[in-house]
Design a protein around this motif. Structure first.
Motif, PDB file in Angstrom:
ATOM      1  N   ASP A   1       0.801  -1.207   0.000  1.00  0.00           N
ATOM      2  CA  ASP A   1       0.000   0.000   0.000  1.00  0.00           C
ATOM      3  C   ASP A   1       0.845   1.273   0.000  1.00  0.00           C
ATOM      4  OD1 ASP A   1      -2.393  -1.392  -0.066  1.00  0.00           O
ATOM      5  OD2 ASP A   1      -2.523  -1.506   2.111  1.00  0.00           O
ATOM      6  N   ASP A   2       2.125   1.155  -0.223  1.00  0.00           N
ATOM      7  CA  ASP A   2       2.992   2.338  -0.248  1.00  0.00           C
ATOM      8  C   ASP A   2       3.089   2.836  -1.696  1.00  0.00           C
ATOM      9  OD1 ASP A   2       4.830   4.345   0.061  1.00  0.00           O
ATOM     10  OD2 ASP A   2       6.250   3.137   1.228  1.00  0.00           O
ATOM     11  N   TYR A   3       2.032   3.510  -2.120  1.00  0.00           N
ATOM     12  CA  TYR A   3       1.939   3.945  -3.513  1.00  0.00           C
ATOM     13  C   TYR A   3       3.017   4.951  -3.880  1.00  0.00           C
ATOM     14  CZ  TYR A   3      -2.521   1.551  -3.219  1.00  0.00           C
ATOM     15  OH  TYR A   3      -3.493   0.597  -3.037  1.00  0.00           O
ATOM     16  N   ALA A   4       3.358   5.831  -2.960  1.00  0.00           N
ATOM     17  CA  ALA A   4       4.393   6.835  -3.250  1.00  0.00           C
ATOM     18  C   ALA A   4       5.722   6.151  -3.549  1.00  0.00           C
ATOM     19  CB  ALA A   4       4.529   7.812  -2.086  1.00  0.00           C
ATOM     20  N   ALA A   5       6.079   5.144  -2.766  1.00  0.00           N
ATOM     21  CA  ALA A   5       7.340   4.422  -3.004  1.00  0.00           C
ATOM     22  C   ALA A   5       7.280   3.655  -4.323  1.00  0.00           C
ATOM     23  CB  ALA A   5       7.638   3.474  -1.842  1.00  0.00           C
ATOM     24  N   LEU A  33      -3.844   4.731 -10.232  1.00  0.00           N
ATOM     25  CA  LEU A  33      -5.267   4.387 -10.187  1.00  0.00           C
ATOM     26  C   LEU A  33      -5.609   3.702  -8.869  1.00  0.00           C
ATOM     27  CD1 LEU A  33      -5.848   3.086 -13.822  1.00  0.00           C
ATOM     28  CD2 LEU A  33      -6.755   5.192 -12.826  1.00  0.00           C
ATOM     29  N   ALA A  34      -4.766   2.771  -8.449  1.00  0.00           N
ATOM     30  CA  ALA A  34      -5.022   2.062  -7.194  1.00  0.00           C
ATOM     31  C   ALA A  34      -4.953   3.003  -6.000  1.00  0.00           C
ATOM     32  CB  ALA A  34      -4.027   0.918  -7.027  1.00  0.00           C
ATOM     33  N   SER A  35      -4.130   4.032  -6.087  1.00  0.00           N
ATOM     34  CA  SER A  35      -3.980   4.966  -4.966  1.00  0.00           C
ATOM     35  C   SER A  35      -5.219   5.845  -4.790  1.00  0.00           C
ATOM     36  CB  SER A  35      -2.758   5.870  -5.174  1.00  0.00           C
ATOM     37  OG  SER A  35      -3.043   6.907  -6.111  1.00  0.00           O
ATOM     38  N   GLY A  36      -5.938   6.086  -5.892  1.00  0.00           N
ATOM     39  CA  GLY A  36      -7.108   6.964  -5.829  1.00  0.00           C
ATOM     40  C   GLY A  36      -6.781   8.446  -5.823  1.00  0.00           C
ATOM     41  N   ASP A  37      -5.522   8.796  -5.952  1.00  0.00           N
ATOM     42  CA  ASP A  37      -5.082  10.198  -5.952  1.00  0.00           C
ATOM     43  C   ASP A  37      -5.358  10.798  -7.333  1.00  0.00           C
ATOM     44  OD1 ASP A  37      -3.583  12.575  -6.223  1.00  0.00           O
ATOM     45  OD2 ASP A  37      -2.010  11.848  -4.876  1.00  0.00           O
ATOM     46  N   LEU A  38      -6.431  11.581  -7.445  1.00  0.00           N
ATOM     47  CA  LEU A  38      -6.863  12.085  -8.754  1.00  0.00           C
ATOM     48  C   LEU A  38      -5.811  12.935  -9.446  1.00  0.00           C
ATOM     49  CD1 LEU A  38     -10.628  12.903  -8.164  1.00  0.00           C
ATOM     50  CD2 LEU A  38      -9.631  10.954  -9.350  1.00  0.00           C
ATOM     51  N   ALA A  39      -5.115  13.771  -8.708  1.00  0.00           N
ATOM     52  CA  ALA A  39      -4.073  14.603  -9.331  1.00  0.00           C
ATOM     53  C   ALA A  39      -2.964  13.717  -9.900  1.00  0.00           C
ATOM     54  CB  ALA A  39      -3.504  15.589  -8.320  1.00  0.00           C
ATOM     55  N   PHE A 118      -0.613 -12.527 -13.617  1.00  0.00           N
ATOM     56  CA  PHE A 118       0.150 -11.546 -12.855  1.00  0.00           C
ATOM     57  C   PHE A 118      -0.674 -10.307 -12.540  1.00  0.00           C
ATOM     58  CE2 PHE A 118       3.493  -8.502 -14.982  1.00  0.00           C
ATOM     59  CZ  PHE A 118       2.941  -7.394 -14.396  1.00  0.00           C
ATOM     60  N   THR A 119      -1.536  -9.893 -13.438  1.00  0.00           N
ATOM     61  CA  THR A 119      -2.295  -8.675 -13.195  1.00  0.00           C
ATOM     62  C   THR A 119      -3.500  -8.886 -12.291  1.00  0.00           C
ATOM     63  OG1 THR A 119      -3.656  -8.906 -15.185  1.00  0.00           O
ATOM     64  CG2 THR A 119      -1.575  -7.678 -15.400  1.00  0.00           C
ATOM     65  N   LEU A 120      -3.910 -10.108 -12.082  1.00  0.00           N
ATOM     66  CA  LEU A 120      -5.068 -10.370 -11.228  1.00  0.00           C
ATOM     67  C   LEU A 120      -4.876  -9.877  -9.791  1.00  0.00           C
ATOM     68  CD1 LEU A 120      -6.004 -14.001 -12.275  1.00  0.00           C
ATOM     69  CD2 LEU A 120      -7.298 -11.922 -12.748  1.00  0.00           C
ATOM     70  N   TRP A 121      -3.638  -9.702  -9.402  1.00  0.00           N
ATOM     71  CA  TRP A 121      -3.349  -9.362  -8.011  1.00  0.00           C
ATOM     72  C   TRP A 121      -3.119  -7.869  -7.810  1.00  0.00           C
ATOM     73  CZ3 TRP A 121      -5.401 -13.398  -6.559  1.00  0.00           C
ATOM     74  CH2 TRP A 121      -5.209 -14.593  -7.239  1.00  0.00           C
ATOM     75  N   ARG A 122      -3.305  -7.080  -8.845  1.00  0.00           N
ATOM     76  CA  ARG A 122      -3.192  -5.632  -8.685  1.00  0.00           C
ATOM     77  C   ARG A 122      -4.247  -5.147  -7.691  1.00  0.00           C
ATOM     78  NH1 ARG A 122      -2.640  -3.812 -15.031  1.00  0.00           N
ATOM     79  NH2 ARG A 122      -0.416  -4.214 -15.191  1.00  0.00           N
ATOM     80  N   PRO A 123      -3.911  -4.126  -6.919  1.00  0.00           N
ATOM     81  CA  PRO A 123      -4.886  -3.608  -5.938  1.00  0.00           C
ATOM     82  C   PRO A 123      -6.217  -3.201  -6.573  1.00  0.00           C
ATOM     83  CG  PRO A 123      -2.725  -2.678  -5.510  1.00  0.00           C
ATOM     84  CD  PRO A 123      -2.614  -3.442  -6.806  1.00  0.00           C
ATOM     85  N   ILE A 124      -6.188  -2.795  -7.806  1.00  0.00           N
ATOM     86  CA  ILE A 124      -7.410  -2.330  -8.464  1.00  0.00           C
ATOM     87  C   ILE A 124      -8.457  -3.446  -8.605  1.00  0.00           C
ATOM     88  CG2 ILE A 124      -6.773  -2.734 -10.887  1.00  0.00           C
ATOM     89  CD1 ILE A 124      -7.724   0.230 -11.303  1.00  0.00           C
ATOM     90  N   TYR A 125      -8.017  -4.698  -8.495  1.00  0.00           N
ATOM     91  CA  TYR A 125      -8.930  -5.841  -8.644  1.00  0.00           C
ATOM     92  C   TYR A 125      -9.441  -6.400  -7.325  1.00  0.00           C
ATOM     93  CZ  TYR A 125      -7.647  -5.791 -13.519  1.00  0.00           C
ATOM     94  OH  TYR A 125      -7.448  -5.412 -14.816  1.00  0.00           O
ATOM     95  N   LYS A 126      -9.240  -5.696  -6.220  1.00  0.00           N
ATOM     96  CA  LYS A 126      -9.647  -6.255  -4.932  1.00  0.00           C
ATOM     97  C   LYS A 126     -11.139  -6.577  -4.890  1.00  0.00           C
ATOM     98  CE  LYS A 126     -10.072  -1.774  -2.754  1.00  0.00           C
ATOM     99  NZ  LYS A 126      -9.469  -0.813  -1.883  1.00  0.00           N
TER     100      LYS A 126
END
Length: 168
Positions: A1-5, A33-39, A118-126
């Motif tokens: 969950d460390d999107y910045a890193a 996209l997973a972070s939700g940070d619109l900017a 491999f992509t099934l585990w992206r946070p966006i697919y939770k």
């Protein structure tokens, strides 16, 4: 969950010689996209991400328009496996888990299994991972059998009794 890193690592990799820029740019976009940070999302959307990315870029503030177009694109008989993966990413981001699963399944049916698994585990697919359709897909591609045979369930799925499992 460390999107910045994670974003910093994509940026660091993007300046290395002889690298695939689309890999780093795409990875950074999916992380944003997973972070939700619109900017951050809008900043990462700059550039050429093909026809599917252009649909999202032009209509980002109107998810219904994006989803209608994604449904049209996923139905094209000549849509590539990679295209289906990208459609699934955007569909999941905009909240249409059924369309995301449909596109992932179509990607698998084109033979695009490495990218699929491999992509099934992206946070966006939770949210997609919690569906019965997801369980059917991972069973179809053999992951559920592998998990049961090896007891190596990974981070996102676990057994429920002798015949079932759930994912998150």
């Amino acid at each position: 969950d460390d999107y910045a890193a994670a974003l910093a690592e994509f940026d660091r990799g993007a300046v290395l010689e002889n690298t695939s820029q689309i890999y780093f740019r795409g990875g950074a976009l999916w992380t944003a996209l997973a972070s939700g940070d619109l900017a951050e999302i809008k900043r990462r959307m700059e550039g050429d991400f093909g026809e599917i990315g252009l649909v999202a870029q032009k209509n980002f503030d109107d998810p219904n328009v994006v989803l209608v177009e994604l449904r049209r694109l996923t139905a094209l008989p000549d849509q590539s496996g990679l295209g289906q993966h990208i459609i699934a990413d955007w569909a999941a981001y905009f909240g249409d888990q059924a369309l995301a699963l449909e596109a992932k399944t179509k990607a698998f049916n084109t033979g695009s299994t490495i990218g699929l698994s491999f992509t099934l585990w992206r946070p966006i697919y939770k949210n997609m991972r919690k569906t019965e359709g997801f369980k059917k897909l991972v069973s179809k591609i053999g992951l559920a059998d592998y998990w049961r045979e090896t007891s190596n369930w990974g981070d996102f799925c676990h057994p429920v009794g002798d015949d079932d499992f759930e994912c998150n």
